[in-house]
Design an enzyme around this catalytic site. Structure first.
Site, mmCIF file in Angstrom:
data_model
loop_
_atom_site.group_PDB
_atom_site.id
_atom_site.type_symbol
_atom_site.label_atom_id
_atom_site.label_comp_id
_atom_site.label_asym_id
_atom_site.label_seq_id
_atom_site.Cartn_x
_atom_site.Cartn_y
_atom_site.Cartn_z
ATOM 1 N N ASN A 1 0.833 -1.214 0.000
ATOM 2 C CA ASN A 1 0.000 0.000 0.000
ATOM 3 C C ASN A 1 0.866 1.262 0.000
ATOM 4 O OD1 ASN A 1 -2.424 -1.321 -0.002
ATOM 5 N ND2 ASN A 1 -2.935 -0.898 2.132
ATOM 6 N N LEU B 1 -2.129 11.884 13.821
ATOM 7 C CA LEU B 1 -3.133 12.131 14.861
ATOM 8 C C LEU B 1 -4.545 12.112 14.291
ATOM 9 C CD1 LEU B 1 -1.147 15.105 16.473
ATOM 10 C CD2 LEU B 1 -1.363 12.809 17.448
ATOM 11 N N ALA C 1 -6.291 2.824 5.290
ATOM 12 C CA ALA C 1 -5.184 3.184 4.388
ATOM 13 C C ALA C 1 -4.838 4.674 4.395
ATOM 14 C CB ALA C 1 -5.423 2.722 2.958
ATOM 15 N N ALA C 2 -5.542 5.488 5.211
ATOM 16 C CA ALA C 2 -5.152 6.909 5.289
ATOM 17 C C ALA C 2 -3.706 7.024 5.786
ATOM 18 C CB ALA C 2 -6.092 7.687 6.200
ATOM 19 N N GLY C 3 -3.363 6.173 6.749
ATOM 20 C CA GLY C 3 -1.995 6.172 7.262
ATOM 21 C C GLY C 3 -0.990 5.758 6.187
ATOM 22 N N ASP C 4 -1.381 4.813 5.325
ATOM 23 C CA ASP C 4 -0.494 4.387 4.232
ATOM 24 C C ASP C 4 -0.340 5.496 3.194
ATOM 25 O OD1 ASP C 4 -0.129 1.895 5.398
ATOM 26 O OD2 ASP C 4 -1.763 0.972 4.276
HETATM 27 P P1 ADP Z 1 -3.662 5.311 11.268
HETATM 28 O O1 ADP Z 1 -4.831 4.906 10.433
HETATM 29 O O2 ADP Z 1 -2.378 4.675 10.847
HETATM 30 O O3 ADP Z 1 -3.906 5.243 12.749
HETATM 31 P P2 ADP Z 1 -4.301 8.127 11.303
HETATM 32 O O4 ADP Z 1 -5.703 7.780 11.654
HETATM 33 O O5 ADP Z 1 -3.533 8.978 12.262
HETATM 34 O O6 ADP Z 1 -3.425 6.858 10.934
HETATM 35 O O7 ADP Z 1 -4.372 8.872 9.892
HETATM 36 C C1 ADP Z 1 -3.234 9.134 9.118
HETATM 37 C C2 ADP Z 1 -3.345 10.503 8.499
HETATM 38 O O8 ADP Z 1 -4.487 10.549 7.619
HETATM 39 C C3 ADP Z 1 -3.565 11.630 9.501
HETATM 40 O O9 ADP Z 1 -2.333 12.121 9.989
HETATM 41 C C4 ADP Z 1 -4.289 12.654 8.649
HETATM 42 O O10 ADP Z 1 -3.359 13.397 7.903
HETATM 43 C C5 ADP Z 1 -5.136 11.799 7.717
HETATM 44 N N1 ADP Z 1 -6.490 11.617 8.269
HETATM 45 C C6 ADP Z 1 -6.981 10.525 8.905
HETATM 46 N N2 ADP Z 1 -8.254 10.731 9.313
HETATM 47 C C7 ADP Z 1 -8.579 11.988 8.923
HETATM 48 C C8 ADP Z 1 -9.741 12.828 9.044
HETATM 49 N N3 ADP Z 1 -10.855 12.380 9.668
HETATM 50 N N4 ADP Z 1 -9.687 14.079 8.521
HETATM 51 C C9 ADP Z 1 -8.594 14.526 7.902
HETATM 52 N N5 ADP Z 1 -7.459 13.794 7.756
HETATM 53 C C10 ADP Z 1 -7.455 12.547 8.257
#
Ligand code: ADP
Length: 297
Positions: free
Chosen positions: A41, A213, A242-245
């Site tokens: 990813n 965060l 996958a937002a983190g990816d």
């Molecule tokens: P993981 O899924 O690995 O725990 P996060 O939830 O912190 O990672 O999300 C990774 C990144 O995706 C965040 O730092 C942010 O930039 C973006 N992101 C995630 N959720 C949102 C949201 N609800 N609104 C805006 N950006 C988001």
């Protein structure tokens, strides 16, 4: 140029009104197969964001292997160092209920066979500007890759997910650690949830840390005393899978390009936000144009 050494899985996703309890069988209402694995990813995320990206990993010799390879290639990832090994590809068996609660079993399959790097793998690492790793392959392989990168002056970005104890040999080679809050707490070995204390604790182990965060964006700290808080773009989150990816792939590219750190973080947050505002995992990973558009808002 970004080289990823990491995992590649096929996600088998079944939806059902409720999740089964041990010994129970429930009738589902939907099924899909989706290419996944944090390594693949993030390689796709980096390539779609515009990186020249190579992937070092392993698929099995089964019906999923071809699709996994094709998915990487379709995103423009160089798969020359993706080997095929006898046995199954990595799979994640995922059940999701109506409230979006899930149960996941990951069977690493071929990912577990990635135990030794070849000279050609090392060449793919040393030719890059950034090595990007996660923790879904044997830890010793990550250590080997990071050491090869470090010896060649290639910057090492480690997304320490899923969290597990990290050997000093790995931490010493890391230039930039990328974690979410849960991973930060696990690696720092403290229950502390305050982001700034977590960053402080991690700086004892690595020189630079990025902490994601969620809707609050990301934070950065380094041993030179620099601190940054970058808000996330305001969006309506639909699916943060996958937002983190997406974030980490874009971050690796911007880091490879040596963009200023504040810019790098904002651009990575834009990538995470584009991904979070649409359904799907690998299919939701944004292109460079989409990231730039979100970044400009
Ligand atoms: P993981 O899924 O690995 O725990 P996060 O939830 O912190 O990672 O999300 C990774 C990144 O995706 C965040 O730092 C942010 O930039 C973006 N992101 C995630 N959720 C949102 C949201 N609800 N609104 C805006 N950006 C988001």
């Amino acid at each position: 140029r970004v080289t990823v050494v990491g995992s590649v899985n096929m996600d088998l996703v079944a939806t059902a009104p409720t999740l089964p309890r041990p010994g129970e069988t429930v009738l589902g209402d939907g099924f899909s197969t989706v290419p996944g694995g944090k390594g693949a990813n993030q390689a796709v995320a980096a390539a779609r964001a515009g990186a020249a990206c190579r992937f070092v990993g392993a698929v099995g010799e089964d019906t999923f292997a071809g699709e996994l390879r094709a998915n990487l290639a379709a995103a423009g990832v160089d798969t020359e160092r993706l080997r095929s090994t006898p046995g199954p590809s990595g799979v994640a068996l995922i059940a999701v209920d109506a409230a979006a609660e899930n149960l996941i079993v990951v069977a690493p399959g071929a990912n577990a066979t990635l135990t030794a790097l070849t000279d050609a793998d090392r060449a793919a690492i040393t030719a890059a500007d950034v090595l990007l790793c996660q923790l879904e392959i044997p830890l010793d392989t990550v250590v080997q890759a990071a050491a090869a990168a470090r010896d060649a002056g290639v910057s090492v970005v480690l997304n320490a997910a899923p969290a597990r104890p990290l050997p000093a040999a790995l931490l010493q080679a890391v230039d930039l650690l990328v974690v979410n809050q849960g991973e930060a707490a696990a690696i720092a070995g403290i229950g502390e949830q305050d982001p700034s204390r977590l960053l402080d604790a991690l700086l004892a182990h690595v020189p630079r840390v990025v902490m994601t965060l969620g809707a609050a964006g990301a934070a950065y700290a380094d041993r030179d005393g620099q601190r940054l808080d970058v808000p996330a773009p305001r969006i309506t989150a639909v699916d943060t899978t996958a937002a983190g990816d997406a974030f980490t792939g874009a971050l690796a590219l911007a880091w490879a390009q040596r963009r200023p750190i504040a810019d790098t973080l904002r651009w990575a947050c834009a990538a995470g936000a584009v991904c979070a505002q649409r359904h799907g995992a690998a299919t939701a990973l944004p292109t460079r144009a989409e990231i730039d558009q979100m970044y400009a808002q």
